[in-house]
Design an enzyme around this catalytic site. Structure first.
Site, PDB file in Angstrom:
ATOM      1  N   GLY A  28       0.801  -1.217   0.000  1.00  0.00           N
ATOM      2  CA  GLY A  28       0.000   0.000   0.000  1.00  0.00           C
ATOM      3  C   GLY A  28       0.833   1.265   0.000  1.00  0.00           C
ATOM      4  O   GLY A  28       2.022   1.244  -0.283  1.00  0.00           O
ATOM      5  N   TYR A  29       0.166   2.393   0.311  1.00  0.00           N
ATOM      6  CA  TYR A  29       0.749   3.724   0.182  1.00  0.00           C
ATOM      7  C   TYR A  29       1.262   3.858  -1.253  1.00  0.00           C
ATOM      8  O   TYR A  29       2.438   4.108  -1.509  1.00  0.00           O
ATOM      9  CB  TYR A  29       1.857   3.959   1.217  1.00  0.00           C
ATOM     10  CG  TYR A  29       1.927   5.409   1.641  1.00  0.00           C
ATOM     11  CD1 TYR A  29       0.933   5.952   2.449  1.00  0.00           C
ATOM     12  CD2 TYR A  29       2.939   6.247   1.207  1.00  0.00           C
ATOM     13  CE1 TYR A  29       0.963   7.289   2.816  1.00  0.00           C
ATOM     14  CE2 TYR A  29       2.970   7.583   1.568  1.00  0.00           C
ATOM     15  CZ  TYR A  29       1.977   8.092   2.381  1.00  0.00           C
ATOM     16  OH  TYR A  29       2.011   9.427   2.735  1.00  0.00           O
ATOM     17  N   HIS A  34       3.889   1.441  -8.255  1.00  0.00           N
ATOM     18  CA  HIS A  34       2.844   0.426  -8.089  1.00  0.00           C
ATOM     19  C   HIS A  34       1.851   0.484  -9.254  1.00  0.00           C
ATOM     20  O   HIS A  34       1.431  -0.542  -9.787  1.00  0.00           O
ATOM     21  CB  HIS A  34       2.068   0.664  -6.790  1.00  0.00           C
ATOM     22  CG  HIS A  34       2.868   0.544  -5.527  1.00  0.00           C
ATOM     23  ND1 HIS A  34       3.077   1.598  -4.679  1.00  0.00           N
ATOM     24  CD2 HIS A  34       3.490  -0.517  -4.954  1.00  0.00           C
ATOM     25  CE1 HIS A  34       3.781   1.205  -3.627  1.00  0.00           C
ATOM     26  NE2 HIS A  34       4.060  -0.082  -3.780  1.00  0.00           N
TER      27      HIS A  34
HETATM   28  P1  AMP Z   1       5.873  -2.584  -1.886  1.00  0.00           P
HETATM   29  O1  AMP Z   1       4.518  -1.989  -1.666  1.00  0.00           O
HETATM   30  O2  AMP Z   1       6.992  -1.643  -1.630  1.00  0.00           O
HETATM   31  O3  AMP Z   1       6.021  -3.920  -1.214  1.00  0.00           O
HETATM   32  O4  AMP Z   1       5.970  -2.890  -3.451  1.00  0.00           O
HETATM   33  C1  AMP Z   1       4.986  -3.663  -4.105  1.00  0.00           C
HETATM   34  C2  AMP Z   1       5.499  -4.006  -5.480  1.00  0.00           C
HETATM   35  O5  AMP Z   1       5.747  -2.819  -6.211  1.00  0.00           O
HETATM   36  C3  AMP Z   1       6.815  -4.789  -5.451  1.00  0.00           C
HETATM   37  O6  AMP Z   1       6.801  -5.773  -6.471  1.00  0.00           O
HETATM   38  C4  AMP Z   1       7.828  -3.710  -5.742  1.00  0.00           C
HETATM   39  O7  AMP Z   1       9.014  -4.202  -6.341  1.00  0.00           O
HETATM   40  C5  AMP Z   1       7.067  -2.834  -6.706  1.00  0.00           C
HETATM   41  N1  AMP Z   1       7.634  -1.486  -6.718  1.00  0.00           N
HETATM   42  C6  AMP Z   1       7.867  -0.688  -5.654  1.00  0.00           C
HETATM   43  N2  AMP Z   1       8.447   0.460  -6.042  1.00  0.00           N
HETATM   44  C7  AMP Z   1       8.587   0.386  -7.388  1.00  0.00           C
HETATM   45  C8  AMP Z   1       9.123   1.248  -8.385  1.00  0.00           C
HETATM   46  N3  AMP Z   1       9.653   2.448  -8.074  1.00  0.00           N
HETATM   47  N4  AMP Z   1       9.098   0.839  -9.666  1.00  0.00           N
HETATM   48  C9  AMP Z   1       8.590  -0.376 -10.001  1.00  0.00           C
HETATM   49  N5  AMP Z   1       8.057  -1.225  -9.114  1.00  0.00           N
HETATM   50  C10 AMP Z   1       8.060  -0.861  -7.821  1.00  0.00           C
END
Ligand code: AMP
Length: 280
Positions: A28-29, A34
């Site tokens: 989230g956030y 995402h």
């Molecule tokens: P998180 O909410 O940080 O656990 O991320 C959820 C998904 O989004 C994971 O697969 C991350 O690798 C991906 N993600 C987070 N930040 C980015 C970004 N800047 N660019 C591409 N994918 C991202």
């Protein structure tokens, strides 16, 4: 857009869904990184499930689980603007891990013990356990993960291959702010001064890429060039800088043919990660 909070309800939703399902697991956030995963999932599948779950299992005791940013309403508003057929799965920790829950899924070996695994013991065990449970609930056709978390992507691919899970893992390139900072929910922790200092990560990666393009192939020299650059930023403290084989993630001792260059750097109290892959 529909929000589902119970494991039973998401299973029933899936039972009734005849088409392909793209799944984007998140904490989230949400930001544009995402949403890029969500758009790709929407383009390639009939329906999209986005899970929003800050998974307690993947945080160490001294990490930021309690203060990790959360804003479900804003996340729902962003997703409502994306695609007609998005389902948000937003379970509580008690729903995912009811009293007595005692199963873990762990990818063994160095792939989970090095880099992030070395600095965050138990992290990948928490990730693979929750992702496995989420896969069982959502039964996706394809699941989308960011290359921003390159080691996580490698670990998930390994789990899916080892356990013959019947879905396709899709990696999505890192989405950056216009000035180069990799988008991350944790960027909200940064003060304005720290936000400027955080550019040192993408600058160090750009420096390595420019040396690579000029013909530098020595992994240790690429590593020390990045360390030197980061050392010039007073607010930055290196957790690790790595020049590794993109497939095995093992550190390269001598000459590199290709390299996953990755790093974790504290900017003040905030730990940021970033990476890029160098290929000939
Ligand atoms: P998180 O909410 O940080 O656990 O991320 C959820 C998904 O989004 C994971 O697969 C991350 O690798 C991906 N993600 C987070 N930040 C980015 C970004 N800047 N660019 C591409 N994918 C991202």
């Amino acid at each position: 857009m529909r929000t589902i909070t119970s494991t039973r309800a998401i299973q029933l939703w899936r039972d009734a869904e005849a088409g392909s399902v793209g799944f984007v697991p998140t904490m989230g956030y949400l930001h544009q990184g995402h949403l890029t995963l969500v758009r790709k999932a929407a383009a390639e599948n009939d329906a999209v499930v986005v899970s929003i779950f800050v998974n307690p299992l993947q945080f160490g005791p001294s990490e930021d689980f309690g203060r990790y940013p959360r804003d479900l309403e804003s996340d729902q508003a962003l997703l409502a603007g994306e695609h007609a057929h998005v389902v948000v799965f937003n379970p509580t920790p008690e729903e995912m891990y009811p009293s007595g829950f005692s199963t873990a899924v762990e990818v063994e070996g160095s792939i989970t013990q090095i880099l992030e695994g070395a600095k965050r013991p138990g992290h990948f065990r928490g990730v693979t356990t929750v992702v496995n449970k989420l896969f069982n609930l959502v039964r996706p056709t394809r699941a989308y993960f960011g290359e921003k978390d390159a080691q996580q992507l490698a670990v998930i691919r390994k789990m899916v291959s080892d356990l013959a899970m019947n879905l396709t893992i899709v990696g999505v390139p890192t989405v950056r702010e216009p000035d180069g900072l990799a988008m991350s929910s944790r960027n909200v922790y940064l003060s304005p001064t720290e936000r400027q200092a955080a550019l040192v990560l993408s600058r160090a990666l750009a420096h390595a890429r420019s040396l690579w393009q000029d013909g530098e192939r020595s992994a240790p020299r690429l590593g020390s060039a990045m360390l030197d650059l980061i050392a010039r930023e007073p607010l930055a403290k290196v957790d690790y800088v790595s020049v590794a084989d993109p497939t095995t993630l093992q550190e390269i001792e001598g000459t590199a043919e290709s390299a996953l260059v990755s790093m974790a750097v504290f900017i003040g109290r905030t730990r940021l990660i970033d990476n890029t892959t160098l290929r000939s």
